[in-house]
Design a protein around this motif. Structure first.
Motif, PDB file in Angstrom:
ATOM      1  N   VAL A 192       0.870  -1.167   0.000  1.00 16.99           N
ATOM      2  CA  VAL A 192       0.000   0.000   0.000  1.00 16.99           C
ATOM      3  C   VAL A 192       0.908   1.218   0.000  1.00 16.99           C
ATOM      4  O   VAL A 192       1.895   1.255   0.737  1.00 16.99           O
ATOM      5  CB  VAL A 192      -0.889   0.027   1.266  1.00 16.99           C
ATOM      6  N   GLU A 226      -7.407  -7.525   3.330  1.00 17.78           N
ATOM      7  CA  GLU A 226      -7.528  -7.051   1.957  1.00 17.78           C
ATOM      8  C   GLU A 226      -8.928  -7.382   1.462  1.00 17.78           C
ATOM      9  O   GLU A 226      -9.394  -8.509   1.593  1.00 17.78           O
ATOM     10  CB  GLU A 226      -6.472  -7.738   1.074  1.00 17.78           C
ATOM     11  N   GLY A 229      -9.555  -5.435  -3.603  1.00 16.88           N
ATOM     12  CA  GLY A 229      -8.434  -4.653  -4.115  1.00 16.88           C
ATOM     13  C   GLY A 229      -8.047  -3.473  -3.243  1.00 16.88           C
ATOM     14  O   GLY A 229      -7.250  -2.632  -3.648  1.00 16.88           O
ATOM     15  N   ARG A 230      -8.623  -3.401  -2.049  1.00 15.86           N
ATOM     16  CA  ARG A 230      -8.208  -2.333  -1.129  1.00 15.86           C
ATOM     17  C   ARG A 230      -7.802  -2.962   0.207  1.00 15.86           C
ATOM     18  O   ARG A 230      -8.160  -4.091   0.507  1.00 15.86           O
ATOM     19  CB  ARG A 230      -9.349  -1.342  -0.907  1.00 15.86           C
ATOM     20  N   GLY A 284      -6.862   7.766   0.942  1.00 13.51           N
ATOM     21  CA  GLY A 284      -7.769   6.786   1.537  1.00 13.51           C
ATOM     22  C   GLY A 284      -9.026   7.437   2.084  1.00 13.51           C
ATOM     23  O   GLY A 284      -9.263   8.627   1.870  1.00 13.51           O
ATOM     24  N   TRP A 301      -9.698   2.787   4.808  1.00 19.14           N
ATOM     25  CA  TRP A 301      -9.520   2.094   3.525  1.00 19.14           C
ATOM     26  C   TRP A 301      -8.419   2.778   2.731  1.00 19.14           C
ATOM     27  O   TRP A 301      -8.469   3.980   2.522  1.00 19.14           O
ATOM     28  CB  TRP A 301     -10.818   2.133   2.727  1.00 19.14           C
ATOM     29  N   PRO A 303      -6.030   2.399  -0.925  1.00 21.42           N
ATOM     30  CA  PRO A 303      -5.930   1.647  -2.183  1.00 21.42           C
ATOM     31  C   PRO A 303      -4.666   0.789  -2.205  1.00 21.42           C
ATOM     32  O   PRO A 303      -3.618   1.207  -1.714  1.00 21.42           O
ATOM     33  CB  PRO A 303      -5.870   2.755  -3.240  1.00 21.42           C
ATOM     34  N   ARG A 304      -4.790  -0.402  -2.744  1.00 22.34           N
ATOM     35  CA  ARG A 304      -3.648  -1.288  -2.919  1.00 22.34           C
ATOM     36  C   ARG A 304      -2.743  -0.694  -3.991  1.00 22.34           C
ATOM     37  O   ARG A 304      -3.231  -0.208  -5.021  1.00 22.34           O
ATOM     38  CB  ARG A 304      -4.190  -2.634  -3.384  1.00 22.34           C
TER      39      ARG A 304
END
Lengths: 311, 238
Positions: A192, A226, A229-230, A284, A301, A303-304
């Motif tokens: 991340v 996870e 995808g986040r 996030g 949250w 994002p990956r």
């Protein structure tokens, strides 16, 4: 540099008000008065044109006056917030300070000479309270720098696990043994893009928040997983919860929930504001779910990061 | 701590109730009061504090202001409204003149700000307790019929001989005897003697009055002093 910029900004704010008052309001008011007088004395060659001019000047005067009063009101509000911040921060600092001084004086007065175990415990409390002091100071400093600049984050693409674990360890140092049942569950090693220190600060603030708003048999869990995808970092507690109508306001700086849920802990009201700021600065978002009387769950949250991402 | 006066009934240590949400501070205060010879009780939030303030019959309350639940000032206002006259020392991080005056105006006996000096806190609590003891000793004896109540020693005698009363019996008798002729409803008696949040009923009061009559009246079935006021409550006739 940041300090310098800040000073020029507040200076120009004061100047703007003075400029509006002296440079715009005064001439406009004078023109209106002159127009009205000339209309009243019948000296105007074209009363319609003069009347239109007088009306426009009067409208401009009213607009100017409104702007000045709004600006003055904002200044007053900022000053009040600043004063509130000082009062609340001083409360946050005085409480651990009072504990440190009391335990130190207990030892100095020789009251525990016969009781080495309690003397040892008192030293432990003193050390723990200095950790609180440090954490509270850090929080104010984070807020100050956050309020001024956004671009100081050093973001790297790596798993958030270590930052979360470090925050949990710092949190434990603030607690007496057995005071909180803390569980940490890290799943998901996806990278991340984040600033490790900032995420640590986010998690620590959420943990302290959970601690403050839990009363008896505090159970707090922090988890990383996870999803879609986040990456979700969640802190859940079995505390007093938050009323629905307050959910929207808790992230505002200096806002503290009212006492209806027997949860009005003392404090500066900065923790969640810092959380939101630091999370949003990293792309996030923060969400909260809460059941009054049962507990709350804050979820961050992020994002990956795509493979091979760099800031 | 000064040795309790010889006249003090039993050598009961003073009870101090500490209402403070910060755990380290609360436990440290309890420790120091115990070391000082008091009996110390703690409450961690406003609701618990208010309940204990009414029930524990403390000789002194050390009260924080910013508490979860009820604030310290709300607790203080509630106590004073119910005419509970236990001394209160406010221990608060709020150090402005406005806060101090507000606390004292609401009925606090003293105000110390955090961080405080431990020896000063102990000296002030001693001073408050000393004043309270002296005020009690200066209280005149109350007499009706052949009964004499001595508030200084919390003792009751009938025809010159001591009568053993429980704490609640004694408080109930004092309540009635301090306002002879005034009628007290059962609800008011419950509030004033048993305190806020007590789960008792009017029957509790009736039972205590019966016991008092048996202990103090010449003929408990036709009482001369502890009179029932039909449909209202009780009254003490001198």
């Amino acid at each position: 540099m940041a300090r310098f910029r800040n000073r020029t900004r507040s200076l120009s704010f004061t100047r703007l008000i003075v400029f509006l008052a002296v440079g715009v309001l005064l001439p406009v008011l004078l023109s209106s008065v002159v127009g009205i007088v000339s209309l009243a004395r019948g000296e105007s060659s074209d009363p319609i044109v003069t009347g239109v001019l007088v009306l426009s000047f009067a409208a401009a005067a009213i607009g100017g006056a409104l702007t000045v009063s709004v600006l003055l009101g904002r200044r007053a509000r900022l000053a009040r917030l600043q004063a509130d911040l000082l009062a609340n921060v001083s409360h946050d600092l005085r409480t651990p300070l009072a504990a440190i001084r009391m335990y130190a004086q207990t030892l100095r007065m020789g009251r525990l000479r016969e009781d080495p175990q309690r003397a040892e415990d008192s030293l432990e409390v003193i050390i723990r309270e200095t950790e609180w002091l440090e954490t509270m100071l850090e929080r104010v400093l984070t807020w100050r720098s956050a309020a001024r600049d956004r671009g100081l984050l050093e973001r790297r693409a790596e798993p958030v696990g270590p930052a979360v674990e470090e925050a949990a360890r710092r949190f434990e140092r603030l607690l007496a043994p057995g005071e909180v049942e803390l569980t940490v569950a890290i799943h998901g090693q996806a990278p991340v893009l984040h600033d490790r220190q900032a995420i640590g600060s986010v998690v620590l603030n959420l943990l302290i928040n959970a601690y403050k708003y839990s009363l008896h048999e505090k159970r707090i869990s922090v988890s990383v997983q996870e999803l879609d995808g986040r990456i979700e970092i969640a802190v859940a507690d079995n505390g007093v919860g938050i009323a629905r109508h307050e959910l929207g306001r808790i992230f505002e700086p200096f806002y503290r929930v009212d006492s209806s849920l027997r949860g009005r802990a003392s404090g500066a009201g900065l923790g969640l504001a810092i959380v939101r700021h630091l999370v949003e600065a990293q792309g996030g978002e923060v969400r909260v779910e809460s059941t009054p009387g049962r507990g709350s769950r804050f979820a961050v949250w992020l994002p990956r990061a795509a493979a091979g991402t760099s800031p | 701590m000064k040795e309790p006066g010889a006249q003090e009934r039993a050598a009961r240590p003073p009870i101090v109730l500490v209402i403070e949400d910060d755990r380290a501070l609360r436990e440290g205060l309890l420790l120091n009061f115990e070391l000082h010879g008091y009996r110390a009780l703690g409450a961690a939030d406003g609701e618990e504090g208010l309940r204990q303030a009414f029930d524990a019959r403390a000789d002194l309350i050390v009260l924080d202001v910013m508490l979860p639940g009820f604030s310290g000032l709300e607790i203080l206002a509630e106590l004073r409204e119910k005419r509970v006259d236990v001394p209160v020392l406010i221990l608060s991080a709020q150090d402005t003149l406005r806060h101090k005056v507000a606390g004292l105006d609401l009925g606090a006996d003293d105000y110390l700000t955090k961080p405080f000096e431990l020896p000063e806190l102990l000296a002030r609590t001693d001073a408050i307790l000393r004043r309270r003891r002296m005020a009690r000793q200066a209280e005149p004896k109350i007499a009706f019929g052949e009964v004499v109540i001595d508030p200084a020693g919390c003792q009751v005698s009938l025809r010159g001989r001591g009568v053993a009363l429980s704490q609640k019996e004694y408080e109930l008798l004092c309540l009635l005897a301090r306002a002879p002729g005034r009628v007290f409803s059962r609800g008011e008696i419950l509030d004033r003697v048993w305190g806020f949040g007590f789960e008792g009923t009017a029957r509790t009061v009736d039972n205590f009055i019966l016991t008092l009559r048996q202990k103090l009246e010449a003929d408990p079935s036709t009482p001369r002093h502890l009179k029932t006021v039909r449909q209202v409550g009780y009254r003490l006739d001198p």
